[in-house]
Design a protein around this motif. Structure first.
Motif, PDB file in Angstrom:
ATOM      1  N   THR A  50     -22.107-131.610  25.231  1.00  0.00           N
ATOM      2  CA  THR A  50     -21.777-131.172  23.878  1.00  0.00           C
ATOM      3  C   THR A  50     -23.045-130.691  23.182  1.00  0.00           C
ATOM      4  N   SER A  90     -18.295-128.008  23.255  1.00  0.00           N
ATOM      5  CA  SER A  90     -18.137-129.095  24.224  1.00  0.00           C
ATOM      6  C   SER A  90     -17.536-128.516  25.493  1.00  0.00           C
ATOM      7  N   LEU A 143     -20.177-130.850  15.543  1.00  0.00           N
ATOM      8  CA  LEU A 143     -19.992-130.293  16.875  1.00  0.00           C
ATOM      9  C   LEU A 143     -19.979-128.773  16.851  1.00  0.00           C
ATOM     10  N   VAL A 165     -24.603-130.122  19.283  1.00  0.00           N
ATOM     11  CA  VAL A 165     -24.362-130.583  17.921  1.00  0.00           C
ATOM     12  C   VAL A 165     -25.378-129.960  16.973  1.00  0.00           C
ATOM     13  N   ASP A 195     -13.615-129.479  19.999  1.00  0.00           N
ATOM     14  CA  ASP A 195     -13.884-128.602  18.853  1.00  0.00           C
ATOM     15  C   ASP A 195     -12.629-128.282  18.056  1.00  0.00           C
TER      16      ASP A 195
END
Length: 298
Positions: free
Chosen positions: A144, A129, A126, A146, A112
């Protein structure tokens, strides 16, 4: 002996480990070695797929670097009958930059800090994570989250990532999205919920091959002290149709920007500007000292 097999697995020499496993356990592979045998088998298949993609006519070129750009690259794509989008990146990377490139890719809890995200005209990119488990020197399970543009739901992506020492041919890195049940089998001691609420799974497969640049490759330059980085990435976002405009935006903007961001961040890691990456590299000499020693052979 099992000690030798364990040492090879720790060194990411999965092909050699698999040979010994097959010799010692010809009838049935013990549960503790099944994952290593599976990794070795997949490595041989996927390595060849990556190499064959350079001459596969199904791929269409999306863009390539201009003469003025610092990094030399090509981006190709294809969409299969199941609406899965495939992207292939070829990029020349200076040999002394490669350890930093691998650090940027490996330190997934810092994604990130450099991966692109968009808030206009819609949210895309993103959100978070995290590393769910370290399984070896360069072997981990990652999750992750998204953001997707409306009306699509937020995506969760699980990745089982592993590096394979394939020298002298090259270094192979693979990240694939396993099912939740597969993740539970890989990391049975993980007690928290693996599937996050209000998310849809997205399946990603990334196969990366680091090698000497073939002399007949379009990016080859005789005097370059560099290697060829090839990344073939598959994304299944579970949509029924992939519009051409989205293909162009994802490959030409999002993925291209991500590739160039990775290289730029690697430059900053190498120069010492990225303190978080520098600290994590210093805390893992067993990984990064090993990377340096193996790159000398490449």
């Amino acid at each position: 002996t099992d000690e030798v097999i364990d040492d090879l697995i720790e060194k990411c020499s999965f092909t050699e480990a698999a040979k010994l496993i097959g010799e010692k356990y010809p009838e049935e592979v013990p549960a503790r070695y099944q994952l290593a045998a599976e990794i070795a088998d997949t490595y041989e298949k996927k390595k060849q797929e990556v190499l064959n993609s350079d001459t596969d006519p199904q791929w269409s070129e999306q863009c390539h670097s201009s003469e003025k750009e610092k990094y030399k690259y090509q981006i190709h794509y294809r969409v299969d009958e199941k609406h899965q989008l495939y992207a292939r990146f070829n990029c020349i990377v200076a040999t002394d930059l490669l350890p930093s490139v691998l650090a940027v890719m490996n330190e997934s809890n810092l994604y990130d800090t450099w991966m692109p995200s968009y808030k206009f005209p819609f949210r895309l990119g993103l959100r978070s994570s995290e590393i769910l488990a370290h399984l070896g020197r360069s072997h981990q399970v990652i999750r992750t989250v998204v953001d997707m543009p409306p009306p699509l739901q937020t995506r969760q992506c699980l990745q089982h990532a592993v590096a394979v020492d394939g020298l002298p041919e090259g270094i192979f890195i693979r990240a694939v999205s396993p099912s939740v049940d597969k993740v539970k089998a890989i990391i049975p001691d993980y007690k928290e919920d693996i599937k996050l609420p209000n998310t849809t799974d997205v399946d990603v497969e990334v196969n990366m091959w680091i090698r000497r640049c073939p002399i007949d490759h379009a990016l080859y330059k005789k005097d370059d002290d560099a290697v060829l980085l090839t990344i073939v990435q598959t994304v299944d976002a579970h949509v029924s149709f992939v519009p051409p405009a989205l293909i162009s935006f994802v490959t030409r903007q999002v993925l291209r920007r991500m590739l160039l961001s990775l290289l730029q961040v690697a430059e900053e890691v190498k120069s010492g500007k990225r303190e978080q990456h520098k600290k994590q590299m210093e805390e893992k000499p067993e990984l990064y000292d090993w990377v340096l020693s193996r790159l000398k052979e490449l």
